[in-house]
Design a protein around this motif. Structure first.
Motif, PDB file in Angstrom:
ATOM      1  N   ILE A 429       8.162   8.096   1.384  1.00 52.82           N
ATOM      2  CA  ILE A 429       7.921   6.896   2.171  1.00 52.82           C
ATOM      3  C   ILE A 429       7.770   7.328   3.621  1.00 52.82           C
ATOM      4  O   ILE A 429       8.711   7.886   4.205  1.00 52.82           O
ATOM      5  CB  ILE A 429       9.069   5.885   2.032  1.00 52.82           C
ATOM      6  CG1 ILE A 429       9.216   5.437   0.578  1.00 52.82           C
ATOM      7  CG2 ILE A 429       8.826   4.671   2.935  1.00 52.82           C
ATOM      8  CD1 ILE A 429       8.014   4.747  -0.012  1.00 52.82           C
ATOM      9  N   PRO A 430       6.613   7.101   4.219  1.00 50.73           N
ATOM     10  CA  PRO A 430       6.421   7.544   5.598  1.00 50.73           C
ATOM     11  C   PRO A 430       7.151   6.650   6.601  1.00 50.73           C
ATOM     12  O   PRO A 430       7.349   5.455   6.359  1.00 50.73           O
ATOM     13  CB  PRO A 430       4.902   7.431   5.806  1.00 50.73           C
ATOM     14  CG  PRO A 430       4.324   7.158   4.454  1.00 50.73           C
ATOM     15  CD  PRO A 430       5.405   6.512   3.650  1.00 50.73           C
ATOM     16  N   VAL A 431       7.539   7.242   7.723  1.00 49.93           N
ATOM     17  CA  VAL A 431       8.007   6.436   8.834  1.00 49.93           C
ATOM     18  C   VAL A 431       6.795   5.680   9.374  1.00 49.93           C
ATOM     19  O   VAL A 431       5.687   6.212   9.416  1.00 49.93           O
ATOM     20  CB  VAL A 431       8.660   7.327   9.918  1.00 49.93           C
ATOM     21  CG1 VAL A 431       7.685   8.328  10.505  1.00 49.93           C
ATOM     22  CG2 VAL A 431       9.267   6.467  11.014  1.00 49.93           C
ATOM     23  N   GLN A 432       6.969   4.422   9.717  1.00 53.23           N
ATOM     24  CA  GLN A 432       5.868   3.563  10.157  1.00 53.23           C
ATOM     25  C   GLN A 432       4.752   3.537   9.103  1.00 53.23           C
ATOM     26  O   GLN A 432       3.565   3.703   9.402  1.00 53.23           O
ATOM     27  CB  GLN A 432       5.325   4.024  11.517  1.00 53.23           C
ATOM     28  CG  GLN A 432       6.360   3.958  12.623  1.00 53.23           C
ATOM     29  CD  GLN A 432       5.838   4.462  13.957  1.00 53.23           C
ATOM     30  OE1 GLN A 432       4.640   4.665  14.125  1.00 53.23           O
ATOM     31  NE2 GLN A 432       6.745   4.671  14.904  1.00 53.23           N
ATOM     32  N   ASP A 433       5.159   3.305   7.883  1.00 52.04           N
ATOM     33  CA  ASP A 433       4.211   3.268   6.769  1.00 52.04           C
ATOM     34  C   ASP A 433       3.185   2.145   6.966  1.00 52.04           C
ATOM     35  O   ASP A 433       3.491   1.110   7.566  1.00 52.04           O
ATOM     36  CB  ASP A 433       4.995   3.027   5.470  1.00 52.04           C
ATOM     37  CG  ASP A 433       4.145   3.198   4.220  1.00 52.04           C
ATOM     38  OD1 ASP A 433       3.066   3.810   4.309  1.00 52.04           O
ATOM     39  OD2 ASP A 433       4.584   2.727   3.155  1.00 52.04           O
ATOM     40  N   PHE A 434       1.974   2.363   6.459  1.00 55.66           N
ATOM     41  CA  PHE A 434       0.974   1.301   6.416  1.00 55.66           C
ATOM     42  C   PHE A 434       1.040   0.683   5.025  1.00 55.66           C
ATOM     43  O   PHE A 434       0.564   1.254   4.046  1.00 55.66           O
ATOM     44  CB  PHE A 434      -0.429   1.852   6.696  1.00 55.66           C
ATOM     45  CG  PHE A 434      -1.501   0.796   6.560  1.00 55.66           C
ATOM     46  CD1 PHE A 434      -1.499  -0.330   7.383  1.00 55.66           C
ATOM     47  CD2 PHE A 434      -2.511   0.921   5.615  1.00 55.66           C
ATOM     48  CE1 PHE A 434      -2.478  -1.305   7.261  1.00 55.66           C
ATOM     49  CE2 PHE A 434      -3.496  -0.050   5.480  1.00 55.66           C
ATOM     50  CZ  PHE A 434      -3.484  -1.166   6.311  1.00 55.66           C
ATOM     51  N   ASP A 435       1.665  -0.475   4.948  1.00 58.91           N
ATOM     52  CA  ASP A 435       1.883  -1.130   3.662  1.00 58.91           C
ATOM     53  C   ASP A 435       1.373  -2.560   3.776  1.00 58.91           C
ATOM     54  O   ASP A 435       2.016  -3.417   4.391  1.00 58.91           O
ATOM     55  CB  ASP A 435       3.377  -1.108   3.318  1.00 58.91           C
ATOM     56  CG  ASP A 435       3.665  -1.652   1.931  1.00 58.91           C
ATOM     57  OD1 ASP A 435       2.709  -2.034   1.228  1.00 58.91           O
ATOM     58  OD2 ASP A 435       4.844  -1.700   1.558  1.00 58.91           O
ATOM     59  N   TRP A 436       0.208  -2.829   3.197  1.00 61.15           N
ATOM     60  CA  TRP A 436      -0.395  -4.157   3.310  1.00 61.15           C
ATOM     61  C   TRP A 436      -0.247  -4.988   2.046  1.00 61.15           C
ATOM     62  O   TRP A 436      -0.619  -6.166   2.020  1.00 61.15           O
ATOM     63  CB  TRP A 436      -1.882  -4.019   3.657  1.00 61.15           C
ATOM     64  CG  TRP A 436      -2.648  -3.197   2.655  1.00 61.15           C
ATOM     65  CD1 TRP A 436      -2.811  -1.846   2.657  1.00 61.15           C
ATOM     66  CD2 TRP A 436      -3.334  -3.672   1.494  1.00 61.15           C
ATOM     67  NE1 TRP A 436      -3.550  -1.434   1.580  1.00 61.15           N
ATOM     68  CE2 TRP A 436      -3.896  -2.537   0.851  1.00 61.15           C
ATOM     69  CE3 TRP A 436      -3.545  -4.937   0.942  1.00 61.15           C
ATOM     70  CZ2 TRP A 436      -4.645  -2.638  -0.320  1.00 61.15           C
ATOM     71  CZ3 TRP A 436      -4.294  -5.035  -0.224  1.00 61.15           C
ATOM     72  CH2 TRP A 436      -4.827  -3.901  -0.831  1.00 61.15           C
TER      73      TRP A 436
END
Length: 779
Positions: A429-436
């Motif tokens: 899970i990335p930091v500042q993930d782009f999850d729309w």
């Protein structure tokens, strides 16, 4: 909080005990442990997993369990509560409050709002009595309130002084209001009082503390013991005997308008009993609960029945008390007791659909090592239960955990997992993930990654047990994703610039693969500045530091130990975590770290830590818990630690240390068989805490762990103790299962991986291990 103690206590202690010794175990239970200093326990009257939970409510800032012993006054007596939770208080609905009389006989001179009636709620702590099933307290007004319960109904007994404080003849008034502990009532609360019988009924809509949405609760209250003088409703600080029904709004100032009903009696010469029941479905059902469960208002009978239920429930575990300090016995049994308070059995009370299937609420204590910080930790609960014998409904359960792993909900703050596109494509899970696709608080990327990895391992366990080989291999592979956030050259310095001397920590990582940074000591026991919970500006770990999360790979300790430089260096790092007070034993992430020495072949050091933390941080006074109990989490830690068998939740593994008692007998509720632990050379001064050798059913046993069949088959474990560390449980073949291979141990070159994985996964399991060792970087 991080990981799960899951269904283990249900499996060990949930059933009725077989006939054993007749001594009263309840004499060793003190429900008031944790009622101050932020323990947040519910210390009142309840059955095991009972819906009705009656206690005096105080206006303390730490009243999540209703009652506190911190000098705060009583504001009412209510019968719905949780236990040990943090955050905002929940429940505490429809509180009663008694007066001996109103000044001058004028009802408008009695204090109705919660804030003002607190002036009449002072009490002497010596007047408080609490035992399983019954609670009592005497207010400074001279009114004694005792309470007991059945499953859905509470019975309050109010005993009034002969004269009021004004020197007037007693005309007791008992009010019931439409508030809850956190003053969360929404619009359109309703109340009605029957002029002839005095029955008060009503409902209101409230907000939960750890959930979304809202809920409607209904109540039904009857009185007995004195003739009714009059009754009516109150709104704010004024009352009327001519109005019998009211619907009230919340108001516009953020605090619900006080409102409710009251009944006044002609005399207080005899105790007045108030019977109140609640329901999530209707007033009619609340009244049915009350009438069927307590038809006769017989307080002593109901109290005895509650006591008998607790004696049967607690009778499943027996210890030898020979030579042991009484406080340790109380600590042990009180810990077990608190694990039976929650979750609440709401079977038949599901407002969403009609069903006779078991329905429970408030599963806080299940999450012993983790209130969900991002993972779908129900996976761990289900896996733990399944591998330990609760196999009913496995297909539905398995479908649910796979859906969690594969389908992202729109709102993943409170259910399922978020960031699944990144999880599947990047393996973290990335930091500042782009999850729309779904939405939640975009923090905790490290703890979520580590939890997702363990969640997937638990799915793999369920897949293996149910013959789903392809799924087993898939989720076993993704359970290794934790390595993707391991930064091998990451250092750790104290704030004054001193090097901790250790290298290699988990760190946040961005979508493009570059590294972010979080000080490994942020959110540790030494950090008084960071905000480490569910705030939008929270860190990449939840309620704990990267230092502590650095040990959170429950399924693959072998590989983690190798990454950290081998068993000796792993022990050094674990020692540093504890010796430098980086960990905080009052929060769940610390629990398993006490026992992780087992995986490095040093079970004696686990025993040493266990005997330090108890009783150093866990006492038998109201302030005896180092943190909030989280609905039995602290109690679970105490009970398992003192019993000498600590579970790695989600796995069929109990780590063996020396019990705090000469013998422990546990009756399994499913099989009725009795498992026994006996200590040879037991020393109640606890100098002999190191296992020298062991036998299992008379056969030499060198493994430092045991599986759940010990309980279900009623085996006997005999431990010979000594005052120094031995070689028992230190060889690689003696270590607990791990997905990867143990390497770098001087006492054996063999491996102690999850051998059962080889049985069905074949070459795929070898590929998993190779990948975990880093041999298949391009895989």
């Amino acid at each position: 909080m991080t990981l799960l103690l899951s269904a283990t206590f249900v499996l060990l202690f949930a059933g009725q005990a077989l006939a054993q010794d007749t001594d009263d175990i309840l004499q060793h239970v003190d429900p008031l442990i944790g009622s101050s200093n932020g323990g947040n326990v519910f210390p009142g009257a309840s059955l095991a997993y009972g819906m009705a939970k009656a206690v005096a409510d105080t206006n303390s800032n730490s009243n999540q369990g209703g009652f506190t012993l911190d000098g705060a006054p009583v504001t009412g007596f209510s019968m719905m509560h949780d236990s040990g939770t943090g955050g905002s208080p929940s429940l505490g609905n429809f509180a009663l409050f008694p007066y001996t009389s109103c000044p001058g006989g004028d009802i408008n001179r009695c204090a109705f709002p919660k804030k003002t009636r607190a002036n009449f709620g002072g009490f002497d702590e010596s007047s408080v009595s609490a035992r399983p099933g019954t609670f009592g307290i005497t207010l400074n007004t001279g009114i004694r309130a005792d309470m007991t319960v059945t499953q859905h109904t509470a019975l309050f007994r109010f005993t009034f002084p002969e004269n009021s404080t004004m020197g007037e003849a007693a005309q007791p008034l008992i009010l019931q209001d439409l508030t809850d502990l956190s003053n969360s009532r929404q619009d359109n609360g309703t109340v009605s009082v029957n002029e002839k019988t005095g029955r008060i009924t009503g409902s209101a809509r409230f907000l939960p503390s750890f959930a979304q949405g809202n809920y409607v609760l209904y109540f039904c209250t009857d009185f007995s013991g004195a003739e009714i003088l009059d009754n009516g409703i109150f709104a704010d600080s004024r009352a009327s005997t001519s109005v019998k029904n009211m619907t009230i709004s919340r108001s516009i100032n953020g605090y619900p308008l006080p409102g409710g009903a009251f009944v006044r009696f002609k005399s207080g010469a005899k105790p007045i009993l108030a019977r109140t029941a609640t329901s999530f479905t209707s007033v009619e059902q609340a009244c049915r609960h009350a009438e069927s469960e307590i038809p006769d208002f017989d307080f002593d009978r109901i109290s005895r029945a509650a006591t008998e239920q607790w004696q049967a429930k607690m009778g499943g575990i027996r210890i030898s008390t020979k030579g042991v300090d009484k406080s340790l016995i109380t600590n042990f049994y009180s810990g077990i007791y608190r694990t039976h308070i929650n979750p609440q059995n709401y079977t038949g009370e599901n407002p969403l659909w009609s069903s006779d299937e078991p329905y429970f609420d408030s599963f806080y204590w299940y999450v012993l090592l983790d209130i969900p910080s991002g993972g779908s930790n129900a996976d761990v609960v289900l896996a733990d239960a399944y591998i330990k014998g609760l196999d009913g409904g496995i297909n539905d359960g398995y479908a649910a955990v796979v859906k969690d792993a594969e389908v992202e909900p729109f709102d993943w703050c409170c259910q399922g997992r978020g960031g699944l596109d990144s999880w599947h494509s990047l393996g973290y899970i990335p930091v500042q993930d782009f999850d729309w696709k779904g939405f939640g608080t975009l923090t905790r990327s490290i703890s979520r990654t580590l939890e997702y990895a363990y969640n997937d391992f638990c799915i793999a366990e369920m897949a293996k047990a149910s013959g789903r080989t392809t799924d087993q291999e898939k989720y076993a592979l993704s359970s290794g994703n934790w390595r993707n956030l391991y930064k091998e050259d990451q250092t750790s310095f104290w704030w004054n610039g001193t090097d901790t001397g250790f290298t290699g920590f988990f760190e946040p990582r961005y979508l493009n693969g570059t590294w972010g940074y979080q000080n490994p000591l942020n959110c540790s026991n030494h950090d008084d500045f960071s905000v480490c919970s569910l705030q939008n500006n929270g860190p990449e770990t939840f309620e704990s530091s990267i230092w502590e999360y650095g040990f959170y790979v429950p399924h693959d300790q072998a590989t983690l130990i190798s990454l950290y430089g081998g068993p000796d260096r792993f022990v050094d790092r674990l020692n540093y975590l504890h010796d430098q007070n980086i960990t905080y034993i009052g929060n769940e992430p610390s629990f398993l770290t006490v026992f992780q020495y087992h995986y490095a072949g040093r079970p004696a050091l686990s025993a040493k830590r266990a005997h330090y933390y108890i009783p150093e941080f866990f006492g038998t006074t109201p302030d005896g818990l180092p943190g909030n109990d989280d609905s039995g989490a602290m109690g679970s830690f105490v009970a398992f630690t003192m019993m000498g068998l600590f579970p790695n939740p989600g796995q069929n593994v109990y780590l063996i240390t020396s019990p705090f008692f000469e013998s422990v007998n546990i009756t399994n509720p499913l099989t009725g068989k009795i498992a026994r632990i006996r200590n040879v050379n037991f020393d109640p001064s606890y100098k002999n805490i190191y296992i020298q050798n062991a036998t299992l059913d008379g056969v030499k046993y060198s493994k430092n762990w045991i599986d759940h069949s010990f309980f279900t088959e009623g085996k006997e474990l005999v431990l010979t103790l000594g005052d120094r560390e031995s070689d028992w449980g230190t060889k690689v073949a003696d270590l607990p299962p791990s997905l990867g291979e143990y390497k770098g141990y001087g006492n054996s070159s063999s491996s102690a991986g999850y051998g059962s994985w080889n049985d069905t996964a074949g070459s795929s399991a070898k590929r998993i291990r190779s990948w975990l060792r880093g041999d298949l970087e391009s895989m």
